[in-house]
Design a protein around this motif. Structure first.
Motif, PDB file in Angstrom:
ATOM      1  N   ALA A  95       0.825  -1.205   0.000  1.00  0.00           N
ATOM      2  CA  ALA A  95       0.000   0.000   0.000  1.00  0.00           C
ATOM      3  C   ALA A  95       0.859   1.255   0.000  1.00  0.00           C
ATOM      4  CB  ALA A  95      -0.926  -0.012   1.212  1.00  0.00           C
ATOM      5  N   VAL A  96       1.942   1.237   0.775  1.00  0.00           N
ATOM      6  CA  VAL A  96       2.850   2.387   0.801  1.00  0.00           C
ATOM      7  C   VAL A  96       3.521   2.550  -0.557  1.00  0.00           C
ATOM      8  CG1 VAL A  96       4.981   3.286   1.813  1.00  0.00           C
ATOM      9  CG2 VAL A  96       3.235   2.259   3.287  1.00  0.00           C
ATOM     10  N   ALA A  97       3.913   1.435  -1.167  1.00  0.00           N
ATOM     11  CA  ALA A  97       4.626   1.487  -2.438  1.00  0.00           C
ATOM     12  C   ALA A  97       3.759   2.049  -3.560  1.00  0.00           C
ATOM     13  CB  ALA A  97       5.136   0.092  -2.819  1.00  0.00           C
ATOM     14  N   VAL A  98       2.477   1.675  -3.577  1.00  0.00           N
ATOM     15  CA  VAL A  98       1.600   2.106  -4.677  1.00  0.00           C
ATOM     16  C   VAL A  98       0.799   3.351  -4.327  1.00  0.00           C
ATOM     17  CG1 VAL A  98       1.421  -0.263  -5.512  1.00  0.00           C
ATOM     18  CG2 VAL A  98      -0.345   0.632  -3.976  1.00  0.00           C
ATOM     19  N   GLU A 121      -3.914   5.502  -0.803  1.00  0.00           N
ATOM     20  CA  GLU A 121      -4.237   6.516   0.195  1.00  0.00           C
ATOM     21  C   GLU A 121      -5.448   6.128   1.048  1.00  0.00           C
ATOM     22  OE1 GLU A 121      -2.417   9.198   0.642  1.00  0.00           O
ATOM     23  OE2 GLU A 121      -1.059   8.876  -1.042  1.00  0.00           O
ATOM     24  N   ARG A 122      -6.508   5.653   0.403  1.00  0.00           N
ATOM     25  CA  ARG A 122      -7.741   5.356   1.147  1.00  0.00           C
ATOM     26  C   ARG A 122      -7.499   4.235   2.154  1.00  0.00           C
ATOM     27  NH1 ARG A 122     -12.276   3.783  -2.629  1.00  0.00           N
ATOM     28  NH2 ARG A 122     -13.415   3.741  -0.651  1.00  0.00           N
ATOM     29  N   PHE A 123      -6.764   3.209   1.760  1.00  0.00           N
ATOM     30  CA  PHE A 123      -6.470   2.126   2.705  1.00  0.00           C
ATOM     31  C   PHE A 123      -5.611   2.630   3.859  1.00  0.00           C
ATOM     32  CE2 PHE A 123      -3.187  -0.936   4.020  1.00  0.00           C
ATOM     33  CZ  PHE A 123      -3.985  -1.819   4.724  1.00  0.00           C
ATOM     34  N   LEU A 124      -4.574   3.399   3.566  1.00  0.00           N
ATOM     35  CA  LEU A 124      -3.698   3.904   4.625  1.00  0.00           C
ATOM     36  C   LEU A 124      -4.451   4.833   5.569  1.00  0.00           C
ATOM     37  CD1 LEU A 124      -0.437   4.536   2.553  1.00  0.00           C
ATOM     38  CD2 LEU A 124      -0.813   2.755   4.278  1.00  0.00           C
TER      39      LEU A 124
END
Length: 385
Positions: free
Chosen positions: A288-291, A294-297
């Motif tokens: 998630a950080v790599a791609v 935003e919404r998930f984080l």
């Protein structure tokens, strides 16, 4: 009343040994650091050498006329120690010398449904690692384990959801020679972050553990706070809105455990393959950080901030380290989001940082406790001699 000559020698010996624990020193450096006279230091070094604790390990790299000054260091193989990170489905072990240099390491999965086999496998792992390290015996064994550890007795207390074989391992290891030092996994992880991780500049901070499960550890004024029964920081049991209770396993754990985060990621269309022995959620958070998901984080930060806020609102530690494999995988992007939420919810200023050590903090912290236990015993024994 001034100390007796023997008591003064004991104090001086211990102070010198504690200084040498951080690396070799010359007699001149010991003189400056301790404030003792050169003759006293010379006598001290000889006494510690006769006791088998200190030896010449080289020469100072200083350009000057005449021979370089000798460097004195602790005899590393004076004792050997081991450290274990005991998880629900796996065990990792390292064997090291007195100063913590790792000489052998190993890890193995275990079947929690066959307690006797899990116990035997763990003991075999320790004894084999000790053999490969050339250790005739282990002076101290430090263990980081999930669950409640009684701070008075060091005994592992029964905790809902933990496998039966953990208690069997404790009993089996107590039957081996050497001293056993048992700590909650999050507590030893906090010690490691304080000594070698992302909280070295803080005497007071909280570690919020995000791994297979959840938890927290508190370091207050440089001292680990365990609580009256060893339950300080058991954040997984924290009741949260919308989660039924009281039911063992419900609470904050249902929001921020690896399984809960993996399910949240699936809702956002995120999947990833975890490395061996790694919580599944660590891989999806890293992805998630790599791609830039935003919404998930943002959704993950909403959950993590609930646990962080429960700590900061009561204890005001000034700094929260997001530990464990998931905290490290989230890095600065997750830490910044959690910090924003804490700032919006409360006027209490709080720095939020990602772990520098991740899941390895447990084994690193357990090794620190084992080394300190062995050093304390040997140094005190020398002082009494």
């Amino acid at each position: 009343m001034p100390a007796s000559p023997s008591a003064a020698r004991a104090i001086n010996d211990r102070e010198a040994l504690l200084l040498l624990r951080d690396g070799p020193l010359t007699a001149g450096q010991l003189t400056r650091l301790t404030g003792l006279s050169r003759p006293t230091i010379a006598e001290l070094v000889k006494r510690l050498g006769d006791a088998g604790l200190v030896t010449v390990v080289g020469e100072a790299d200083v350009r000057r006329r005449g021979p370089n000054a000798q460097l004195y260091g602790i005899v590393r193989d004076r004792a050997h120690v081991a450290a274990l990170d005991i998880r629900t489905h796996s065990v990792a072990v390292v064997v090291a010398d007195l100063l913590g240099t790792v000489l052998a390491e190993a890890a193995t999965p275990v079947d929690r449904d066959t307690p006797a086999s899990a116990v035997d496998r763990t003991v075999d792992l320790v004894t084999d690692a000790a053999r490969r390290a050339g250790a005739q015996a282990l002076h101290s064994v430090g263990i980081g384990v999930p669950g409640l550890v009684d701070p008075a007795t060091g005994e592992l207390r029964r905790t809902p959801g933990l496998p039966q074989w953990h208690g069997g391992v404790m009993s089996a290891l107590r039957d081996l020679p050497g001293r056993l030092v048992v700590e909650n996994e999050t507590s030893v992880a906090a010690l490691a972050e304080h000594r070698a991780g992302n909280a070295g500049d803080r005497d007071t901070f909280a570690l919020l553990w995000l791994g297979h499960g959840t938890g927290a550890a508190l370091v207050l004024d440089g001292t680990l706070h365990r609580g009256a029964s060893g339950g300080a920081g058991e954040l997984g049991f924290l009741p949260v809105p919308g989660v039924p209770g009281p039911v063992p396993g419900n609470g904050f754990h249902t929001l921020a455990s690896s399984a809960a985060i993996t399910a949240l990621a699936a809702e956002h269309g995120l999947t990833a393959t975890a490395a061996p022995h790694e919580p599944s959620a660590a891989a999806v958070v890293r992805e998630a950080v790599a791609v830039g998901a935003e919404r998930f984080l943002d959704a993950l930060a909403d959950r993590v901030a609930i646990g962080a806020a429960s700590i900061t609102s009561v204890l005001d530690p000034g700094c929260v380290v997001l530990g464990g494999e998931i905290g490290r995988a989230g890095g600065d992007p997750l830490a910044a989001r959690v910090a924003d939420r804490l700032a919006a919810w409360s006027p209490i200023p709080t720095t939020v940082r990602p772990s520098a050590l991740g899941g390895s903090a447990v084994l690193r912290g357990a090794l620190l406790t084992a080394c300190e236990a062995a050093q304390d015993d040997l140094f005190s024994h020398c002082a009494r001699a």
